[in-house]
Scaffold this active site. Structure first.
Site, PDB file in Angstrom:
ATOM      1  N   ARG A 262       0.817  -1.015   0.064  1.00 59.19           N
ATOM      2  CA  ARG A 262       0.033   0.060   0.060  1.00 59.19           C
ATOM      3  C   ARG A 262       0.957   1.336  -0.061  1.00 59.19           C
ATOM      4  O   ARG A 262       1.796   1.164   0.806  1.00 59.19           O
ATOM      5  CB  ARG A 262      -0.688   0.071   1.043  1.00 59.19           C
ATOM      6  CG  ARG A 262      -2.226  -0.835   1.111  1.00 59.19           C
ATOM      7  CD  ARG A 262      -2.999  -0.399  -0.143  1.00 59.19           C
ATOM      8  NE  ARG A 262      -4.377  -1.371  -0.041  1.00 59.19           N
ATOM      9  CZ  ARG A 262      -4.412  -2.174  -0.776  1.00 59.19           C
ATOM     10  NH1 ARG A 262      -3.548  -2.631  -1.412  1.00 59.19           N
ATOM     11  NH2 ARG A 262      -5.821  -2.941  -0.920  1.00 59.19           N
ATOM     12  N   GLU A 291      -3.803   7.606  -5.339  1.00 56.12           N
ATOM     13  CA  GLU A 291      -3.902   6.834  -6.544  1.00 56.12           C
ATOM     14  C   GLU A 291      -5.123   7.738  -7.395  1.00 56.12           C
ATOM     15  O   GLU A 291      -6.236   7.758  -6.673  1.00 56.12           O
ATOM     16  CB  GLU A 291      -4.029   5.462  -6.377  1.00 56.12           C
ATOM     17  CG  GLU A 291      -2.907   4.951  -5.778  1.00 56.12           C
ATOM     18  CD  GLU A 291      -2.967   3.241  -5.662  1.00 56.12           C
ATOM     19  OE1 GLU A 291      -3.670   2.758  -5.869  1.00 56.12           O
ATOM     20  OE2 GLU A 291      -1.876   2.987  -4.931  1.00 56.12           O
ATOM     21  N   HIS A 313      -0.907   0.283  -9.893  1.00 57.96           N
ATOM     22  CA  HIS A 313      -1.491  -0.493  -8.811  1.00 57.96           C
ATOM     23  C   HIS A 313      -2.045  -1.886  -9.972  1.00 57.96           C
ATOM     24  O   HIS A 313      -3.334  -2.168  -9.700  1.00 57.96           O
ATOM     25  CB  HIS A 313      -2.714   0.110  -8.136  1.00 57.96           C
ATOM     26  CG  HIS A 313      -3.117  -0.751  -6.883  1.00 57.96           C
ATOM     27  ND1 HIS A 313      -3.490   0.067  -5.732  1.00 57.96           N
ATOM     28  CD2 HIS A 313      -2.805  -1.835  -6.623  1.00 57.96           C
ATOM     29  CE1 HIS A 313      -3.793  -0.741  -4.881  1.00 57.96           C
ATOM     30  NE2 HIS A 313      -3.525  -1.763  -5.160  1.00 57.96           N
TER      31      HIS A 313
HETATM   32  C1  GLV Z   1      -4.658  -5.128  -4.153  1.00 56.05           C
HETATM   33  O1  GLV Z   1      -3.939  -4.071  -3.857  1.00 56.05           O
HETATM   34  C2  GLV Z   1      -5.463  -5.526  -3.347  1.00 56.05           C
HETATM   35  O2  GLV Z   1      -5.534  -5.426  -1.899  1.00 56.05           O
HETATM   36  O3  GLV Z   1      -5.981  -6.694  -3.739  1.00 56.05           O
END
Ligand code: GLV
Length: 366
Positions: A262, A291, A313
């Protein structure tokens, strides 16, 4: 066919085939079928109107306001992600509303992506391709215009040794890397033993030239002694800005930071300073404090471009991982199964026994 016509609101089209399993159950399904997330007001409106289940993504803030709006009627929140820092667990527990996640099915996809971006930044794949595309590749030369750093045989610090951290370590064994593990809450010594057995066998069979090593250690030692530092921890108040100026100072000037967990775990201003002042060699980031990455982020500094890889991401975004309707294979399938388990009262209707429910503690006495 379900007798009760449950209502489900999905804040995103997480996968058509998986969502169809809900309509096949006889549920009334409304999907916010846009690339962008729905406005918070719409989520509140849907919850207040009495939906039984909410399908969410990490972009949605499922906070106290949402749970309060749904306290009489909302029976489950099913998150299409493993991380759930966007969900207010305390309030969910207060109202005894279970929420689910999609752990396990994205473990390998995320771990391999972390490994790939480690290689990408270390071996300078992006600057190399840019050179070719921009007609800057003028001649072959042993060291001009730049060299990369080999990954094989190096030392990696793995911060967080849960499912994804361990899967990442397994990938690293293929490259004969030594591993420094750090995890303040979960230390899996059986896993370490298995690694050592594999290391013995690799050495014995000539798959490695020396015995590979692994050990749990403290944060500072892990940072001090690694060529790569890879983050595999959830975002919590304790991990917010774990990688700050001090942590970056403790890394080697030749080391790389990899983040697929994260964004807010890394202080981006501190990382910017560390890269700018050559305190570390580079970084590869798949997640950011905000983001999408804002236009004015210092991380966009062109001077850092060759040493800083930025991704959208994307780590779990393998086709099967994201879309399979099979709960054993895909996030969409697992997410939808979380809804069905609760609404159909599987596991004797006890959320603490349902495999995908995260906040089991709220139901342990039921
Ligand atoms: C992606 O970042 C997730 O938490 O699945």
């Amino acid at each position: 066919m379900s007798k009760v016509r449950h209502r489900v609101f999905a804040t995103c089209n997480i996968g058509k085939e998986a969502l169809e399993r809900l309509t096949e159950q006889g549920y009334e399904l409304e999907v916010y079928d846009s690339i962008d997330p729905p406005p918070k007001e719409l989520i509140l409106e849907q919850v207040s109107s009495g939906v039984d289940a909410l399908v969410t993504t990490l972009r949605d803030s499922i906070d106290a306001e949402v749970f309060e709006a749904g306290k009489q009627t909302l029976r489950v929140v099913a998150q299409d992600a493993v991380g759930f820092d966007n969900i207010d667990r305390d309030t969910a527990n207060r109202y005894r509303i279970p929420f689910t996640n999609t752990a396990d099915v994205l473990t390998e996809a995320t771990a391999e992506f972390a490994f790939f971006i480690l290689g990408c930044v270390s071996r300078k794949l992006y600057p190399s391709e840019r050179l070719v595309r921009e007609l800057q590749w003028t001649t072959w030369h042993p060291s001009f215009p730049f060299l990369g750093d080999e990954v094989t045989g190096k030392t990696v610090a793995v911060i967080g040794t849960g499912r994804i951290g361990q899967a990442f370590i397994r990938k690293c064994t293929g490259f004969n890397m030594d591993v420094l593990c750090h995890d303040p809450v979960f230390q899996d010594h059986e896993f370490v033993e298995s690694f050592c057995k594999l290391a013995d066998l690799k050495f014995e069979m000539g798959f490695s030239e020396r015995l590979l090593t692994i050990r749990y250690t403290d944060f500072e030692d892990a940072l001090n002694n690694a060529d790569y530092v890879s983050l595999h921890i959830p975002l919590t108040p304790e991990t917010h800005h774990l990688i700050d100026d001090t942590a970056l100072e403790q890394m080697r000037p030749t080391a790389f930071l990899i983040n697929t967990s994260r964004g807010p775990i890394v202080d981006e201003q501190a990382l910017y300073r560390a890269l700018k002042n050559n305190k570390i060699a580079g970084a590869a980031l798949d997640v950011f404090a905000e983001e999408p990455l804002p236009e004015d982020s210092p991380l966009r500094d062109p001077e850092l471009e060759d040493r800083l890889r930025l991704f959208h991401h994307f780590a779990s975004a393998g086709r099967q991982t994201r879309l399979s309707p099979d709960p054993q294979l895909g996030m969409a399938g697992r997410c939808v199964q979380g809804v069905i388990d609760v609404l159909e009262g599987h596991y004797d209707g006890d959320p603490s026994r349902m495999p995908y429910v995260v906040n089991k503690e709220a139901f342990n006495d039921s």
